[in-house]
Design a protein around this motif. Structure first.
Motif, mmCIF file in Angstrom:
data_model
loop_
_atom_site.group_PDB
_atom_site.id
_atom_site.type_symbol
_atom_site.label_atom_id
_atom_site.label_comp_id
_atom_site.label_asym_id
_atom_site.label_seq_id
_atom_site.Cartn_x
_atom_site.Cartn_y
_atom_site.Cartn_z
ATOM 1 N N CYS A 133 1.894 -0.340 -1.596
ATOM 2 C CA CYS A 133 2.184 0.740 -0.651
ATOM 3 C C CYS A 133 2.717 1.939 -1.425
ATOM 4 N N GLU A 135 4.510 4.261 -0.399
ATOM 5 C CA GLU A 135 5.850 4.629 0.040
ATOM 6 C C GLU A 135 6.920 3.707 -0.524
ATOM 7 N N CYS A 136 6.750 2.370 -0.301
ATOM 8 C CA CYS A 136 7.831 1.444 -0.633
ATOM 9 C C CYS A 136 7.480 0.481 -1.763
ATOM 10 N N CYS A 145 4.122 -3.841 5.247
ATOM 11 C CA CYS A 145 5.400 -3.137 5.308
ATOM 12 C C CYS A 145 5.400 -2.289 6.562
ATOM 13 N N CYS A 147 6.072 0.909 6.693
ATOM 14 C CA CYS A 147 5.920 2.339 6.428
ATOM 15 C C CYS A 147 4.904 2.924 7.400
#
Ligand SMILES: [Zn+2]
Ligand SMILES: [Zn+2]
Length: 166
Positions: A133, A135-136, A145, A147
């Motif tokens: 991911c 983002e994370c 996740c 996100c």
């Protein structure tokens, strides 16, 4: 990994070799043993070699950064000719001309090169690897996740900016 072609009678024979990957000169991504099964056909003009390689390598996926073991199998063919005039009909890259005093073919260099070439420039743990991911950093092959942001390819982001300007 040597084949004694001098004493080899005409006809088809099989040879098998098992050697440590380090002995063959493979880099340290490869581990354990490399096995080669070679089918050798000798005629009055040439020695036709068909080899199947089997090795294992520790690789890291370029998309999700996960380490994995790659099971490598590769087939290749080389045609060794006693005379340059007889080489018609075979692709250039498969042809080797043997020196007139040759009695032994050492396939170690070819085996190493063909094995190394099986590893692509972009290594993937599986063809459909989902990656991380943006983002994370969650490995999306293993988890999901929460996100909400959807990943935007940077090239599209540029294009969107341009479109907004106009
Ligand atoms: Zn992956
Ligand atoms: Zn995420």
């Amino acid at each position: 990994m040597k084949i004694n072609t001098g004493s080899l009678p005409t006809g088809v024979r099989e040879f098998s070799f098992v050697e440590d990957t380090g002995t063959v000169g493979l880099d340290d991504r490869f581990f354990g043993e490399i096995a080669v099964l070679a089918q050798v056909e000798k005629t009055s003009k040439m020695v036709l070699l068909k080899a199947i390689l089997h090795a294992k390598a520790n690789l890291t996926c370029d998309r999700c950064a996960e380490a994995f073991v790659s099971d490598i199998k590769k087939e290749y063919r080389t045609v060794y000719f006693f005379n340059e005039e007889d080489t018609g009909g075979y692709p250039k890259e498969e042809i080797v001309i043997l020196p007139s005093d040759n009695t032994v073919i050492d396939i170690t260099d070819d085996v190493r090169q063909f094995t190394q070439l099986t590893i692509p420039l972009k290594v993937l743990c599986q063809p459909e690897c989902k990656g991380l991911c943006q983002e994370c950093g969650t490995n999306l092959n293993k988890n999901t996740c929460s996100c909400t942001a959807t990943y935007v390819d940077p090239r599209w982001e540029q294009l969107n900016k341009l479109l907004k300007q106009n």
